[in-house]
Design an enzyme around this catalytic site. Structure first.
Site, PDB file in Angstrom:
ATOM      1  N   TYR A  74       0.962  -1.047   0.165  1.00  0.00           N
ATOM      2  CA  TYR A  74      -0.064  -0.091   0.020  1.00  0.00           C
ATOM      3  C   TYR A  74       0.838   1.166  -0.125  1.00  0.00           C
ATOM      4  O   TYR A  74       1.941   1.299   0.719  1.00  0.00           O
ATOM      5  CB  TYR A  74      -0.826  -0.168   1.345  1.00  0.00           C
ATOM      6  CG  TYR A  74      -1.744   1.186   1.510  1.00  0.00           C
ATOM      7  CD1 TYR A  74      -3.051   1.225   0.809  1.00  0.00           C
ATOM      8  CD2 TYR A  74      -1.279   2.342   2.024  1.00  0.00           C
ATOM      9  CE1 TYR A  74      -3.659   2.354   0.996  1.00  0.00           C
ATOM     10  CE2 TYR A  74      -1.938   3.465   2.179  1.00  0.00           C
ATOM     11  CZ  TYR A  74      -3.134   3.604   1.692  1.00  0.00           C
ATOM     12  OH  TYR A  74      -3.969   4.720   2.084  1.00  0.00           O
ATOM     13  N   GLU A 107      -3.576   7.651  -3.915  1.00  0.00           N
ATOM     14  CA  GLU A 107      -3.516   6.567  -3.039  1.00  0.00           C
ATOM     15  C   GLU A 107      -3.219   5.110  -4.027  1.00  0.00           C
ATOM     16  O   GLU A 107      -4.096   5.192  -5.152  1.00  0.00           O
ATOM     17  CB  GLU A 107      -4.835   6.444  -2.213  1.00  0.00           C
ATOM     18  CG  GLU A 107      -4.836   5.156  -1.290  1.00  0.00           C
ATOM     19  CD  GLU A 107      -6.318   4.690  -0.805  1.00  0.00           C
ATOM     20  OE1 GLU A 107      -7.126   4.693  -1.463  1.00  0.00           O
ATOM     21  OE2 GLU A 107      -6.118   4.580   0.417  1.00  0.00           O
TER      22      GLU A 107
END
Ligand code: GDP
Ligand code: MN
Length: 507
Positions: free
Chosen positions: A228, A316
């Site tokens: 991530y 993101e």
């Protein structure tokens, strides 16, 4: 709360007499948002307008869409300008917080520009970030053709909606999963048929889901590891921060809750930019080894540069993955933008896909009006976000509930007033309308003319309570009283709130 404000105010009034004068009653409207701190850095000497209060630009009023019970805040800062409007003479800092106000604000569907995945990936690939080859389709047939054209060993088909969690979502057609892998282009066509035109519900959408208009048809790559990575503007760091976890792909919120030690952060000095050592350290923390470490660090730097260049508030990537062939790839992308940067990011803002907005918000935006839907029955017709919140507060305090607020902003024209009324009365929840205008930049007579015209042409059926104050108010009152319309006028905000709540209760 109201009392508290009255007691606190005199102690700071001395230090900003000029502000008091120039705001006149205006201060009170803002002050009604319960707790009000005014810290003039340098008192201004001449009449001024407070840019931070005249709209959303300087007055941050935020709550994520569908935020439910998330803590929300209201804060604003603004430059005090002289009458010419261009010379900054001082700075004020406002901190507004209110139990009641925040309750109203929590419901605010404030929407930042939010691009679809395919749009974000286009920006990324244009800036050297590694994404898969892809096509976009808005029909099943087009998806099938795109799948053939890709000529890939394996294809990934992804529904395009603004919310995440698509992989685990469900369509109203019954199809499970908004992300599918297949080797057969025909299957892409069949799956796309069950996606396009149907609603996809995920953890991040409303219960009924969001309609899918487009799908992305991309070359699938094998993923050997999912990490991530996000870059965001973080208030507590006073600037950008890199956030990463070697455990990506799944819900990052769960990782943060169960394994906080697996979340890594790097604060970036916005002046100095991202340092090589920071990108390297993050790549290492994400678990990229050997030559992959340099590749990941390079991608991280490119993502940061993109973040700055496009005035993003968040980039993101989840998963930020690695392939068995030794490539670091951004498999998913979500970018949010700073609305205040619209003026210098015209191309990006032109991509805004408003199809997921409330139709009424879009209609309001056409006329340069800001419409915020709430769940009560009193429509609020106001100018300025501060006044809007004060109005909502005082309606709550008097036992009523706002149905919405429509912010006229400054520089308003008669035609906008008419459109605003049309929007407000189109909402079937509305049982009364409260007009609360403080004429600073706004001329009350223009509002009054707009109101009378709208009432006549729209044959207004609900009670209308009007409170006008400020520039040209006497002429405005004459216009209203000579119109012969059943308008209840109010002497101040409290009176207006009481009268509108009473008019609803009577029914
Ligand atoms: P989200 O569920 O809305 O976040 O959508 P994503 O784009 O992140 O896709 C969900 C999941 O599908 C990812 O976490 C991956 O595990 C998987 N996925 C997406 N693209 C590919 C791909 O090209 N290859 C493989 N093997 N899996 C993929
Ligand atoms: Mn994802």
């Amino acid at each position: 709360m109201y009392k508290l404000m009255l007691e606190t105010w005199p102690s700071i009034r001395g230090s900003c007499v000029q502000l008091w004068d120039l705001w006149g009653g205006g201060v009170w409207h803002v002050g009604l948002v319960s707790l009000f701190l005014l810290l003039p850095v340098s008192p201004c000497a001449r009449p001024a307008s407070i840019s931070g209060l005249s709209g959303y630009q300087g007055c941050d009023l935020w709550a994520p869409r569908n935020s439910g019970g998330l803590p929300c805040g209201v804060s604003g800062g603004g430059a005090v300008r002289d009458e010419a409007g261009d010379q900054s003479r001082g700075t004020i800092l406002l901190i507004l917080a209110s139990g009641i106000g925040v309750k109203a604000v929590q419901l605010t569907p404030r929407r930042w520009l939010n691009l679809q995945e395919y749009q974000s990936k286009k920006l990324m690939s244009d800036n050297g970030v590694k994404v898969q080859r892809f096509f976009v389709a808005d029909s099943a047939n087009e998806a099938l053709e795109a799948a053939k054209r890709l000529n890939a060993k394996e294809i990934v088909l992804k529904a395009q909606i603004l919310a995440g969690g698509r992989g685990k979502g469900v369509f109203s057609s019954g199809l499970k999963g908004g992300v599918h892998l297949t080797k057969d282009p025909q299957v892409v066509g069949q799956l796309a048929k069950q996606m396009i035109g149907y609603n996809l519900a995920t953890k991040q959408t409303p219960k009924e889901g969001v309609k899918v208009n487009k799908v992305m048809v991309a070359e699938a790559l094998d993923i050997s590891r999912e990490t991530y990575l996000a870059i965001l503007m973080d208030q507590s760091c006073n600037g950008p921060v890199l956030v990463g976890s070697p455990q990506g792909g799944v819900d990052i919120e769960e990782v943060a809750a169960s394994n906080p030690e697996l979340i890594f952060k790097e604060e970036i000095d916005i002046i100095e930019g991202i340092k090589d050592s920071q990108a390297q350290r993050m790549a290492e923390n994400l678990g990229f080894l050997g030559p992959l470490k340099n590749q990941a660090a390079d991608q991280i730097k490119k993502l940061y540069n993109l973040f700055l260049k496009i005035d993003a508030t968040q980039v993101e990537v989840n998963p930020f993955g690695e392939t068995p062939g030794g490539q670091v790839v951004c498999f998913d992308a979500k970018i949010n933008f700073d609305d205040n940067a619209e003026f210098r990011q015209k191309d990006i803002f032109a991509m805004d896909d408003k199809s997921e907005n409330e139709p009424i918000e879009n209609e309001a935006a056409k006329y340069d009006l800001k419409y915020i839907g709430l769940d009560g029955n009193i429509a609020c017709f106001v100018n300025g976000a501060g006044l809007a919140m004060a109005t909502c507060d005082i309606i709550f305090l008097n036992g009523g509930k706002p149905a919405n607020f429509l912010d006229l902003g400054g520089g308003v024209k008669e035609a906008q007033v008419y459109q605003a009324f049309k929007l407000l009365t189109a909402d079937p929840k509305v049982e009364a309308i409260l007009v609360n205008i403080f004429g600073g930049i706004v001329n009350c007579a223009i509002i009054a003319n707009g109101i009378t015209k709208a009432c006549q042409e729209l044959e207004l059926k609900v009670p209308l309570v009007v409170r006008l104050e400020g520039t040209n108010v006497h002429e405005a009152q004459n216009i209203l009283s000579n119109s012969g319309l059943p308008i209840t006028s109010a002497v101040d905000l409290e009176d207006a709130a009481k009268k509108s709540v009473a008019s609803v209760a009577k029914k």
